[in-house]
Design an enzyme around this catalytic site. Structure first.
Site, PDB file in Angstrom:
ATOM      1  N   ASP A 175     -63.140 -25.491  39.583  1.00 50.45           N
ATOM      2  CA  ASP A 175     -63.080 -26.929  38.990  1.00 50.45           C
ATOM      3  C   ASP A 175     -62.340 -27.805  40.054  1.00 50.45           C
ATOM      4  OD1 ASP A 175     -63.360 -25.905  35.760  1.00 50.45           O
ATOM      5  OD2 ASP A 175     -64.692 -27.008  36.686  1.00 50.45           O
ATOM      6  N   ASP A 224     -71.087 -26.569  30.803  1.00 45.70           N
ATOM      7  CA  ASP A 224     -69.719 -26.333  30.966  1.00 45.70           C
ATOM      8  C   ASP A 224     -68.878 -27.138  29.899  1.00 45.70           C
ATOM      9  OD1 ASP A 224     -67.602 -27.087  34.025  1.00 45.70           O
ATOM     10  OD2 ASP A 224     -67.094 -26.550  31.996  1.00 45.70           O
TER      11      ASP A 224
HETATM   12  C1  DX5 Z   1     -63.860 -30.051  32.632  1.00 42.86           C
HETATM   13  C2  DX5 Z   1     -63.774 -28.787  32.994  1.00 42.86           C
HETATM   14  C3  DX5 Z   1     -63.913 -27.924  31.804  1.00 42.86           C
HETATM   15  C4  DX5 Z   1     -63.700 -26.195  32.285  1.00 42.86           C
HETATM   16  C5  DX5 Z   1     -63.869 -25.393  30.998  1.00 42.86           C
HETATM   17  O1  DX5 Z   1     -63.949 -30.910  33.514  1.00 42.86           O
HETATM   18  O2  DX5 Z   1     -65.014 -28.139  34.054  1.00 42.86           O
HETATM   19  O3  DX5 Z   1     -64.895 -27.993  31.274  1.00 42.86           O
HETATM   20  O4  DX5 Z   1     -64.192 -25.981  33.267  1.00 42.86           O
HETATM   21  O5  DX5 Z   1     -63.232 -25.825  30.220  1.00 42.86           O
HETATM   22  P1  DX5 Z   1     -63.157 -25.094  28.716  1.00 42.86           P
HETATM   23  O6  DX5 Z   1     -61.506 -24.602  28.271  1.00 42.86           O
HETATM   24  O7  DX5 Z   1     -63.722 -26.178  27.624  1.00 42.86           O
HETATM   25  O8  DX5 Z   1     -63.865 -23.953  28.707  1.00 42.86           O
END
Ligand code: DX5
Length: 229
Positions: A40, A180
């Protein structure tokens, strides 16, 4: 039309990982059986958070063999794109909302030798990507507002997922549909029943007391059952 017959893939986000042990965490994710790893990338402008540069990603590239994908939550990603390819990312996801000329940006990524992909924030309609489906190998429907992990899954994104899956099928495109944000054992079914086949999960993996492999296997199993229903 619901679900998908494409394989259900698990692409963990390393956002919740222990950054002081990033190499070990990446190795542990591969051992857990994930299908690829999502980085990310956040620039502090498109989203109110700042994370990985290409050098951090490159430092772990040779530790594992699973593919890397970069989720570029970055304004105007054309300029840094090459550096993420050179860092070892074979798939680059840009946000439709962050590109002045999205069609050109996706073509540029393909010219760099990576698979081009596009992401949509929750408020962005699917029509924003309808005319670039011929340029991408993956569409990412955000099920949270980008910038932070650990947020709640936005179930109202499921009709958008279904719409895009239907476009993919009707157009005969070979495109993965990724989600996501807030993905875990209790939300994966809704996403895959709507047509998603790549599940990005961060918190649900790293917070599972039974470990990364248990979480990976469980989310893949729940998602697969719902996709085929
Ligand atoms: C937001 C990020 C999150 C991360 C996963 O910008 O992209 O979505 O990847 O987060 P969680 O903890 O919700 O799986």
């Amino acid at each position: 039309m619901a679900g998908t017959d494409r394989p259900i893939l698990i692409a963990p986000s390393v956002l919740p990982a222990d950054f002081s042990r990033l190499g070990e965490e990446v190795i542990a994710l591969e051992k857990a059986g994930v299908d690829r790893i999502q980085w990310d990338v956040m620039d502090g402008r498109f989203v109110p958070n700042l994370t990985f540069g290409p050098d951090v990603i490159a430092s772990t590239r040779d530790l594992v063999t699973v593919p890397f994908e970069a989720h570029l939550m970055v304004e105007q990603p054309d300029e840094p794109a090459l550096r993420y390819v050179e860092a070892g990312c074979s798939l680059l996801i840009v946000h439709a909302e962050a590109c002045t000329h999205l069609h050109r940006t996706l073509g540029h990524i393909a010219e760099l030798g990576a698979t081009a992909a596009v992401a949509l924030n929750p408020s962005t309609p699917p029509e924003a990507i309808r005319h670039v489906l011929d340029l991408v190998g993956l569409v990412l429907v955000m099920t949270v507002n980008p910038g932070f992990g650990g947020q709640a899954y936005i179930a109202t994104m499921e009709p958008k997922i279904r719409t895009i899956r239907n476009w993919i099928v009707e157009g005969g495109y070979d495109i993965d549909l990724e989600v996501d944000g807030g993905i875990g054992p209790t939300t994966a079914a809704g996403a895959t029943a709507a047509g998603a086949n790549v599940l990005v999960a961060g918190s649900a993996l790293f917070r599972d007391p039974a470990g990364l492999k248990h979480a990976t296997d469980e989310i893949r199993a729940v998602g697969t059952e719902a996709a085929r229903s």
